[in-house]
Write a protein that holds these residues in place. Structure first.
Motif, PDB file in Angstrom:
ATOM      1  N   THR A   4      39.527  37.169  39.431  1.00  0.00           N
ATOM      2  CA  THR A   4      38.118  37.194  39.056  1.00  0.00           C
ATOM      3  C   THR A   4      38.003  36.800  37.597  1.00  0.00           C
ATOM      4  O   THR A   4      38.721  37.328  36.737  1.00  0.00           O
ATOM      5  CB  THR A   4      37.517  38.598  39.255  1.00  0.00           C
ATOM      6  OG1 THR A   4      37.727  39.008  40.607  1.00  0.00           O
ATOM      7  CG2 THR A   4      36.023  38.589  38.958  1.00  0.00           C
ATOM      8  N   TRP A   6      35.235  35.675  34.277  1.00  0.00           N
ATOM      9  CA  TRP A   6      33.895  35.621  33.710  1.00  0.00           C
ATOM     10  C   TRP A   6      33.872  34.625  32.563  1.00  0.00           C
ATOM     11  O   TRP A   6      34.828  34.534  31.784  1.00  0.00           O
ATOM     12  CB  TRP A   6      33.472  36.990  33.181  1.00  0.00           C
ATOM     13  CG  TRP A   6      33.026  37.952  34.244  1.00  0.00           C
ATOM     14  CD1 TRP A   6      32.989  37.740  35.589  1.00  0.00           C
ATOM     15  CD2 TRP A   6      32.562  39.290  34.037  1.00  0.00           C
ATOM     16  NE1 TRP A   6      32.543  38.860  36.231  1.00  0.00           N
ATOM     17  CE2 TRP A   6      32.267  39.823  35.315  1.00  0.00           C
ATOM     18  CE3 TRP A   6      32.389  40.091  32.912  1.00  0.00           C
ATOM     19  CZ2 TRP A   6      31.790  41.128  35.484  1.00  0.00           C
ATOM     20  CZ3 TRP A   6      31.915  41.380  33.074  1.00  0.00           C
ATOM     21  CH2 TRP A   6      31.612  41.890  34.343  1.00  0.00           C
ATOM     22  N   VAL A  53      34.521  41.206  26.753  1.00  0.00           N
ATOM     23  CA  VAL A  53      34.417  40.577  28.078  1.00  0.00           C
ATOM     24  C   VAL A  53      35.544  41.082  28.981  1.00  0.00           C
ATOM     25  O   VAL A  53      35.321  41.423  30.152  1.00  0.00           O
ATOM     26  CB  VAL A  53      34.469  39.038  27.961  1.00  0.00           C
ATOM     27  CG1 VAL A  53      34.520  38.402  29.349  1.00  0.00           C
ATOM     28  CG2 VAL A  53      33.263  38.525  27.192  1.00  0.00           C
ATOM     29  N   LEU A  57      34.985  43.266  32.350  1.00  0.00           N
ATOM     30  CA  LEU A  57      35.464  42.692  33.601  1.00  0.00           C
ATOM     31  C   LEU A  57      36.393  43.670  34.324  1.00  0.00           C
ATOM     32  O   LEU A  57      36.287  43.861  35.544  1.00  0.00           O
ATOM     33  CB  LEU A  57      36.183  41.378  33.323  1.00  0.00           C
ATOM     34  CG  LEU A  57      36.821  40.639  34.508  1.00  0.00           C
ATOM     35  CD1 LEU A  57      35.807  40.389  35.611  1.00  0.00           C
ATOM     36  CD2 LEU A  57      37.442  39.325  34.044  1.00  0.00           C
ATOM     37  N   THR A  61      35.647  45.489  38.042  1.00  0.00           N
ATOM     38  CA  THR A  61      36.484  45.244  39.219  1.00  0.00           C
ATOM     39  C   THR A  61      37.163  46.518  39.724  1.00  0.00           C
ATOM     40  O   THR A  61      38.026  46.450  40.598  1.00  0.00           O
ATOM     41  CB  THR A  61      37.571  44.190  38.914  1.00  0.00           C
ATOM     42  OG1 THR A  61      38.329  44.599  37.763  1.00  0.00           O
ATOM     43  CG2 THR A  61      36.947  42.838  38.629  1.00  0.00           C
ATOM     44  N   ILE A 253      27.364  42.088  29.085  1.00  0.00           N
ATOM     45  CA  ILE A 253      28.561  42.690  28.490  1.00  0.00           C
ATOM     46  C   ILE A 253      28.173  43.908  27.659  1.00  0.00           C
ATOM     47  O   ILE A 253      28.817  44.964  27.734  1.00  0.00           O
ATOM     48  CB  ILE A 253      29.310  41.666  27.608  1.00  0.00           C
ATOM     49  CG1 ILE A 253      29.704  40.422  28.430  1.00  0.00           C
ATOM     50  CG2 ILE A 253      30.533  42.314  26.974  1.00  0.00           C
ATOM     51  CD1 ILE A 253      30.584  40.715  29.618  1.00  0.00           C
ATOM     52  N   SER A 256      27.209  46.736  29.894  1.00  0.00           N
ATOM     53  CA  SER A 256      28.392  47.281  30.568  1.00  0.00           C
ATOM     54  C   SER A 256      29.076  48.311  29.690  1.00  0.00           C
ATOM     55  O   SER A 256      29.469  49.389  30.140  1.00  0.00           O
ATOM     56  CB  SER A 256      29.375  46.166  30.912  1.00  0.00           C
ATOM     57  OG  SER A 256      28.826  45.269  31.843  1.00  0.00           O
TER      58      SER A 256
END
Length: 266
Positions: A4, A6, A53, A57, A61, A253, A256
């Motif tokens: 994955t 970004w 980032v 990420l 996940t 971001i 998050s």
């Protein structure tokens, strides 16, 4: 198995408020020192954004069955592998995030990319497609590749004689090699890049054909573009692994990070 990735764009690399926010979310004294050692604010921005980032990420996940309030932004601590060429999760972080087998970060210009792999290794690289205005494309390619000793003989032939988009193709080759070397953890300075050959003339769609020391590459190389071809990127991963790459905003971001802090405080 999956990778994955970004891609995050920063339109203002000199924004002091954003830089201060991103620096406040770095984890550990080593990361703070690295940001402080950057010569330009734009370099510090890319570094700090890359770390944010990556952490966002990894948090995104997490398997659904894992309760998110049990982990914190600051729990994503990094270390270096024994050869010292590639960051990895610290021993404690590996216990908290067992779904992450490997990760990698790259940045150039306005773009920051991060990738995480659930199995095997991963390498990612992004580059702005650029040629100085005072130089012809082939002159720039020759000078760059000579300094970096980066092109195989068949790549030189292709770029000189057959390529219709020399600068773009050159950066597709360069990012593919960088991604491969980063995935292996060998370190760019320890590899003869001429032993790696990206055969664009045999490439189908975004999956690149590559050989290493004359043998088929044991990793799959995926290539793509951003900003309508203004940037190119490459991801190296196990051949059978699926890749999902998404563009994500800086605001996402930031939220998050804030959400993990709030969740941890509850």
């Amino acid at each position: 198995m999956s990778v994955t990735a970004w891609a995050v764009r920063c339109n203002d690399l000199d924004d002091p408020d954003l830089l201060a926010q991103l620096k406040s979310r770095l984890v550990g004294e080593i990361e703070l020192q690295k940001a402080a050692c950057c010569r330009k604010p734009s370099d510090a921005m890319r570094f700090a954004l890359g770390r944010s980032v990556l952490r966002a990420l990894i948090m995104a996940t997490l398997p659904e069955q894992q309760t998110r309030p049990l982990v914190h932004w600051n729990d994503v601590t990094l270390d270096k592998k024994k050869n010292g060429t590639k960051p990895c999760l610290s021993r404690i972080a590996k216990q908290l995030f067992p779904h992450i087998a490997d990760f990698n970060i790259s940045h150039d210009g306005e773009w920051v990319l991060a990738a995480v792999a659930s199995d095997g290794c991963v390498g990612i690289d992004v580059a702005r497609v650029y040629c100085p205005g005072h130089m012809a494309d082939i002159e720039y390619i020759n000078e760059f590749s000579l300094q970096a000793s980066s092109l195989s003989s068949e790549e030189v032939d292709y770029l000189h004689l057959h390529s219709q988009h020399r600068i773009t193709d050159f950066y597709r080759i360069w990012t593919a090699k960088e991604a491969y070397v980063k995935a292996t953890g060998a370190g760019i300075a320890s590899v003869d890049l001429r032993s790696i050959s990206v055969r664009l003339w045999m490439t189908q769609e975004n999956s690149l054909d590559m050989t290493v020391n004359g043998q088929p590459c044991d990793l799959g190389i995926t290539s793509g573009s951003l900003d309508n071809g203004g940037y190119v990127y490459a991801v190296a991963k196990p051949v059978s692994t699926e890749l999902s790459l998404s563009k994500v905003s800086i605001q996402h971001i930031q939220s998050s990070c804030q959400n993990t802090l709030i969740a941890n405080a509850r």
